[in-house]
Scaffold this active site. Structure first.
Site, PDB file in Angstrom:
ATOM      1  N   LYS A 118       4.761   9.065   9.379  1.00  0.00           N
ATOM      2  CA  LYS A 118       4.535   8.476  10.699  1.00  0.00           C
ATOM      3  C   LYS A 118       5.556   8.915  11.745  1.00  0.00           C
ATOM      4  O   LYS A 118       5.418   9.967  12.357  1.00  0.00           O
ATOM      5  CB  LYS A 118       4.458   6.958  10.582  1.00  0.00           C
ATOM      6  CG  LYS A 118       3.277   6.474   9.745  1.00  0.00           C
ATOM      7  CD  LYS A 118       3.136   4.973   9.741  1.00  0.00           C
ATOM      8  CE  LYS A 118       2.028   4.480   8.829  1.00  0.00           C
ATOM      9  NZ  LYS A 118       0.672   4.819   9.253  1.00  0.00           N
ATOM     10  N   TYR A 124       0.851  -1.195   0.000  1.00  0.00           N
ATOM     11  CA  TYR A 124       0.000   0.000   0.000  1.00  0.00           C
ATOM     12  C   TYR A 124       0.883   1.241   0.000  1.00  0.00           C
ATOM     13  O   TYR A 124       1.824   1.344   0.779  1.00  0.00           O
ATOM     14  CB  TYR A 124      -0.887  -0.003   1.252  1.00  0.00           C
ATOM     15  CG  TYR A 124      -1.777   1.205   1.395  1.00  0.00           C
ATOM     16  CD1 TYR A 124      -2.889   1.371   0.574  1.00  0.00           C
ATOM     17  CD2 TYR A 124      -1.514   2.169   2.357  1.00  0.00           C
ATOM     18  CE1 TYR A 124      -3.725   2.468   0.720  1.00  0.00           C
ATOM     19  CE2 TYR A 124      -2.345   3.276   2.510  1.00  0.00           C
ATOM     20  CZ  TYR A 124      -3.451   3.420   1.693  1.00  0.00           C
ATOM     21  OH  TYR A 124      -4.258   4.505   1.825  1.00  0.00           O
ATOM     22  N   ASP A 152       9.253   2.693  -0.075  1.00  0.00           N
ATOM     23  CA  ASP A 152       8.212   3.398   0.666  1.00  0.00           C
ATOM     24  C   ASP A 152       8.405   3.053   2.138  1.00  0.00           C
ATOM     25  O   ASP A 152       8.000   1.987   2.604  1.00  0.00           O
ATOM     26  CB  ASP A 152       6.832   2.975   0.185  1.00  0.00           C
ATOM     27  CG  ASP A 152       5.702   3.669   0.948  1.00  0.00           C
ATOM     28  OD1 ASP A 152       5.987   4.375   1.935  1.00  0.00           O
ATOM     29  OD2 ASP A 152       4.538   3.497   0.554  1.00  0.00           O
TER      30      ASP A 152
END
Length: 452
Positions: free
Chosen positions: A292, A171, A264
């Site tokens: 994050k 994702y 990623d």
């Protein structure tokens, strides 16, 4: 306040060998949570601001948080949980860390948003560039999705090529170009994975199988690709680690075919190593996305890479990308303090020790109870599958018993352990967790395994 975990701790080891009817019946009251969610369903789609929070894949109603602190979350009904979600990764120092909060209070006095350059952008940028092997320049954004959107445009602008390769089950945010699925486990042209995504948006997206170099090379031979994009450790199909050969092979293969290699690291960045997954594995990509942890719990994202690539980004170059709140002073402040804490000696060793203790204990108890269960961890990131394993790709992950996971998740929740409400999500340890938290969690898992 319900104190389910404390009750477990006081039962003693001998009591854990017999059915725990008393503790399983401990009142897990969710009356207020249910009322809040009922109203929320009339105000927001599905009652949530992000789909996984709705508990659709595990059943039962979600609990509504009131506050968080350290390793714990507290819901509106007064229930306390050991939290292994950690706001989906950012709370690596523990929720509402005192040092981070103190820095934020001082920053608040100067203002919440500037919309202009601030010195703290330089400070955090230097910290990221110094720590992450691939990053010589960085652009801050407001989310991981936004970082991946900028990265996608950048790799196409730099190479002059359109197609990119991603991996089934990885994702990279909800941008149209990444919302694709693979066909029957074979690398193929991507098809839209959500209504509203036009076929044209995904025609440039090819899909390969994770940990399968042959599937990647077949695509690179047939198509001129701008980049190969992957989670260096998968966290959005559950926890799936790469093989060393896979990452090294991608590095060699992308160089051979003139494509960029993109990690990623929105989830893995500063989570599994201070220099991100690329330092942990010793494989340096061309471009990296982050988020994050680098915002310390505030909205943030970033993409960075080699200087010659990043100088394509406006205003240094022609590739346009902008953001009103990018480089927000609060996010920069929280990120700086979080990285300072993580840079102290022994922090990642502590995360590794606690996480391995948790994973080994849960696997031991699950297998002892006769369940097919597998799992693993790297530093403070972990996951489980209710299948024999090992799981090396999304296709194998789908063999997991999701119904059993749902029952296990509810049982753990009722015993004061908050896990990601999906079989296909990783879990996260924080520096605020203790061995006592871990041991209580294992004890709760043992009890739940006996009931499912």
């Amino acid at each position: 306040m319900q104190s389910v975990i404390v009750a477990l701790a006081l039962t003693g080891a001998s009591a854990l060998r017999t059915p725990m009817t008393m503790s399983t019946a401990v009142k897990h009251v969710t009356t207020k949570s249910d009322a809040v969610m009922k109203e929320a369903a009339t105000l927001m789609p599905g009652g949530v601001s992000s789909p996984v929070r709705a508990f659709k894949s595990v059943g039962g109603g979600p609990v509504v948080f009131d506050r968080v602190k350290g390793a714990y979350a507290f819901d509106v009904d007064g229930n306390q949980y050991v939290d292994y979600v950690g706001t989906w990764g950012p709370a690596i120092c523990g929720h509402a860390n005192d040092e981070v909060n103190e820095a934020l209070v001082k920053a608040l006095e100067k203002g919440t948003s500037f919309g202009a350059p601030s010195e703290n952008e330089n400070v955090l940028a230097k910290m990221v560039c110094d720590a992450v092997p691939s990053v010589e320049m960085v652009r801050f954004t407001n989310s991981g999705t936004e970082a991946c959107m900028g990265m996608l445009r950048l790799v196409r602008a730099y190479t002059g090529r359109e197609k990119i390769i991603k991996f089934e089950g990885c994702y990279h945010g909800h941008a149209d170009g990444f919302l694709v699925q693979a066909g029957s486990g074979v690398a193929t042209l991507g098809l839209p994975d959500s209504p509203g995504v036009p076929p044209g948006a995904t025609q440039g997206t090819l899909v390969a199988e994770y940990n399968n170099l042959e599937s990647v090379e077949a695509l690179l031979k047939e198509h001129e690709c701008a980049a190969v994009v992957l989670e260096p450790v998968v966290g959005n199909s559950g926890f799936i680690p790469p093989t060393q050969e896979f990452l090294e092979g991608l590095r060699a293969m992308t160089t051979k075919y003139g494509a960029l290699l993109v990690f990623d690291e929105v989830m893995t960045g500063f989570r599994i190593d201070y220099g991100c997954a690329q330092k942990h594995f010793g494989v340096t990509p061309d471009v990296t996305t982050m988020g994050k942890v680098i915002g310390g719990g505030l909205p943030v994202g970033a993409y960075g890479g080699r200087r010659d690539i990043m100088e394509q980004v406006a205003p240094a170059g022609p590739m346009y990308q902008a953001g009103t709140l990018s480089g927000n002073p609060l996010a920069m402040t929280a990120g700086i303090k979080t990285l300072e804490i993580l840079s102290r000696p022994g922090q990642y060793e502590k995360l590794t020790k606690l996480t391995e203790r948790l994973v080994e204990g849960i696997l031991r108890e699950g297998k002892a109870a006769g369940h097919a269960i597998s799992g693993g961890s790297i530093s403070g990131m972990f996951g489980f599958f209710f299948c024999e394993g090992p799981v090396t790709c999304f296709r194998e992950a789908t063999a997991s018993d999701t119904d059993k996971f749902a029952r296990w998740h509810r049982g753990m929740l009722e015993r004061g352990v908050y896990l990601a409400p999906s079989q296909y999500e990783a879990g996260f340890m924080s520096l605020a967790h203790t061995e006592e938290d871990v041991d209580k969690t294992i004890a709760a898992a043992k009890e739940v395994f006996a009931t499912i």
